[in-house]
Design a protein around this motif. Sequence first.
Motif, PDB file in Angstrom:
ATOM      1  N   CYS A 199       0.837  -1.205   0.000  1.00 28.52           N
ATOM      2  CA  CYS A 199       0.000   0.000   0.000  1.00 28.52           C
ATOM      3  C   CYS A 199       0.871   1.253   0.000  1.00 28.52           C
ATOM      4  N   GLU A 200       1.933   1.212   0.781  1.00 31.27           N
ATOM      5  CA  GLU A 200       2.833   2.361   0.865  1.00 31.27           C
ATOM      6  C   GLU A 200       3.502   2.636  -0.481  1.00 31.27           C
ATOM      7  N   SER A 201       4.013   1.587  -1.108  1.00 30.36           N
ATOM      8  CA  SER A 201       4.654   1.760  -2.418  1.00 30.36           C
ATOM      9  C   SER A 201       3.658   2.288  -3.437  1.00 30.36           C
ATOM     10  N   ARG A 206       1.551   6.603  -6.827  1.00 33.88           N
ATOM     11  CA  ARG A 206       0.405   7.491  -7.059  1.00 33.88           C
ATOM     12  C   ARG A 206       0.841   8.957  -6.994  1.00 33.88           C
ATOM     13  N   ALA A 207       1.676   9.278  -6.010  1.00 30.34           N
ATOM     14  CA  ALA A 207       2.130  10.662  -5.856  1.00 30.34           C
ATOM     15  C   ALA A 207       2.970  11.095  -7.062  1.00 30.34           C
ATOM     16  N   SER A 208       3.869  10.226  -7.522  1.00 30.33           N
ATOM     17  CA  SER A 208       4.688  10.568  -8.695  1.00 30.33           C
ATOM     18  C   SER A 208       3.812  10.698  -9.927  1.00 30.33           C
ATOM     19  N   ALA A 209       2.839   9.796 -10.065  1.00 31.70           N
ATOM     20  CA  ALA A 209       1.958   9.838 -11.233  1.00 31.70           C
ATOM     21  C   ALA A 209       1.108  11.103 -11.216  1.00 31.70           C
ATOM     22  N   ALA A 210       0.678  11.499 -10.012  1.00 29.57           N
ATOM     23  CA  ALA A 210      -0.142  12.717  -9.906  1.00 29.57           C
ATOM     24  C   ALA A 210       0.672  13.920 -10.370  1.00 29.57           C
ATOM     25  N   GLN A 211       1.942  13.928  -9.987  1.00 29.01           N
ATOM     26  CA  GLN A 211       2.841  14.993 -10.426  1.00 29.01           C
ATOM     27  C   GLN A 211       2.982  14.983 -11.949  1.00 29.01           C
ATOM     28  N   GLY A 212       3.143  13.779 -12.500  1.00 24.71           N
ATOM     29  CA  GLY A 212       3.283  13.651 -13.948  1.00 24.71           C
ATOM     30  C   GLY A 212       2.028  14.079 -14.680  1.00 24.71           C
ATOM     31  N   ALA A 213       0.873  13.715 -14.123  1.00 24.60           N
ATOM     32  CA  ALA A 213      -0.391  14.101 -14.751  1.00 24.60           C
ATOM     33  C   ALA A 213      -0.565  15.612 -14.689  1.00 24.60           C
ATOM     34  N   LEU A 214      -0.120  16.159 -13.584  1.00 24.28           N
ATOM     35  CA  LEU A 214      -0.213  17.605 -13.413  1.00 24.28           C
ATOM     36  C   LEU A 214       0.624  18.338 -14.451  1.00 24.28           C
ATOM     37  N   MET A 215       1.839  17.842 -14.677  1.00 20.14           N
ATOM     38  CA  MET A 215       2.714  18.489 -15.649  1.00 20.14           C
ATOM     39  C   MET A 215       2.181  18.308 -17.062  1.00 20.14           C
ATOM     40  N   ARG A 216       1.442  17.231 -17.266  1.00 22.99           N
ATOM     41  CA  ARG A 216       0.928  16.973 -18.602  1.00 22.99           C
ATOM     42  C   ARG A 216      -0.378  17.732 -18.839  1.00 22.99           C
ATOM     43  N   GLU A 217      -1.270  17.613 -17.888  1.00 21.91           N
ATOM     44  CA  GLU A 217      -2.601  18.166 -18.108  1.00 21.91           C
ATOM     45  C   GLU A 217      -2.782  19.536 -17.498  1.00 21.91           C
ATOM     46  N   GLY A 218      -1.931  19.860 -16.552  1.00 22.10           N
ATOM     47  CA  GLY A 218      -2.018  21.164 -15.938  1.00 22.10           C
ATOM     48  C   GLY A 218      -3.084  21.221 -14.873  1.00 22.10           C
ATOM     49  N   MET A 219      -3.073  22.306 -14.137  1.00 21.56           N
ATOM     50  CA  MET A 219      -4.131  22.456 -13.153  1.00 21.56           C
ATOM     51  C   MET A 219      -5.012  23.611 -13.562  1.00 21.56           C
ATOM     52  N   SER A 220      -6.268  23.495 -13.174  1.00 24.32           N
ATOM     53  CA  SER A 220      -7.183  24.571 -13.519  1.00 24.32           C
ATOM     54  C   SER A 220      -7.375  25.456 -12.294  1.00 24.32           C
TER      55      SER A 220
END
Length: 456
Positions: A199-201, A206-220
């Motif tokens: 679960c920890e891993s 998830r945290a790294s992917a969220a960062q990646g999604a943020l850089m790709r899709e941006g935040m509104s």
Amino acid sequence: GSAMLDQDTISALATPPGRGGVGIIRLSGKRSGEIARAMLGFAPEPRRAHYAPFLGGDGEVLDEGIALWFPAPHSFTGEDVLELQGHGGPVIMDWLLERTVTLGARLARPGEFSERAFLNDKLDLAQAEAIADLIEASSRAAAENALHSLQGEFSTRVQTLVQRLIELRVYVEAAIDFPEEEIDFLGDGRVAQRLSAVCESLAEVRASAAQGALMREGMSVVIAGRPNAGKSSLLNALTEQETAIVTDIAGTTRDVLREHIHLDGMPLHVIDTAGLRDTPDAVERIGVARAWSEIERADRVLLMVDSRESDAVDPMAIWPEFVARLPDPSKLTLVRNKIDESGESAEPDFSAMPPVIRLSATTGAGVESLKAHLKEVMGYQATSEGRFSARRRHLEALDRAGQALTHGVEQLAGAGAGELLAEDLRAAQDALGDITGEFSADELLGEIFGSFCIGK
Ligand code: GDP
Ligand code: ZN
């Protein structure tokens, strides 16, 4: 992959349409070899550049250029691939494309080359998506992340999780199969320990992917506030362009305006909403309704107030009806505007609840603090280390896996039912498999590859 690989030989312009020094036609499939022989008049050697005339049906020269031959399986798609690099003009490229079609190829659909690479196990789904992300990247940071994903950084981390889930499943299933064993496999705490480690891993990925999604899709980011607070002026200050109409007549911004900017490579979708007020004007009322739907979907809501009007920093005191309607008050930041006239200092208060930014949209004082704040709340990291591109689809899959594991932890703590835990572990594994496309449905693949550009 589960999708069917069709046997057609596909052909497409791989370079952008229009004029350029070089234009490339790419073919993939069984007929590529015979098309190569027909158009070159000889059989090209594998992975060698041949400078040659490209021939038409009557042996006439259509163009001349470089031919590259990549026989299966050592090619991008894993099939026989031919590349013809000619002169990059639309007429010539059309000729060459038509010629390949006459010789038995068909025009490729968007993303079809990448789809074949996926179906032939040259790439997994996350890597194929990274190709599209790399091509579409609008900042260096986004391109870097896409490259990391393409090189398998994300896939490897997902595979590692899958591997650990499989090991855990084997252990749990052994416990189910041998209930008469003296040792209580499930009750001895080791399963619980390993489960919580997974679960920890998962949370880290998830945290790294969220960062990646943020850089790709941006935040509104929505700028909300009463008419004349200075919302459009702030949008202009952020975009450093005169996009929004700024006037001093309340109710000017009737619709929703959007701008896309980059903060150190992080795309930001800034939305200026109509002033939120009760109004008899039908058009303005529609604007207010749209403003609310933007606010409900936003990653961050900036509530802007005119600092000349009150000293309040408590949004409940400023506008209780607004705060009451927010789906998630933790996404709120208070922006006190017009400090050039109120005399307030530009000192931000990042740790207040909600955080308070003081600025002047017209002089630009305090705007840098707002930018820093936005990067901070979205967990922006300056280093590209360990970063990879990810999509919302991936985050959803990771969340499904996380939910299954959480459920599994509960099962174990409860009745200690091994069967139910094994079931949850399998569900988590399936969810992760969606990321790499191990068992993906045809519709999902169609949706993903359909959004690619032609020739990729
Ligand atoms: P909106 O209705 O919230 O979009 O507000 P606007 O951006 O259209 O601005 C309303 C008025 O306030 C305009 O006359 C702006 O020039 C003025 N204004 C906006 N920001 C500032 C500021 O920081 N200082 C001062 N002095 N005036 C501002
Ligand atoms: Zn406005």
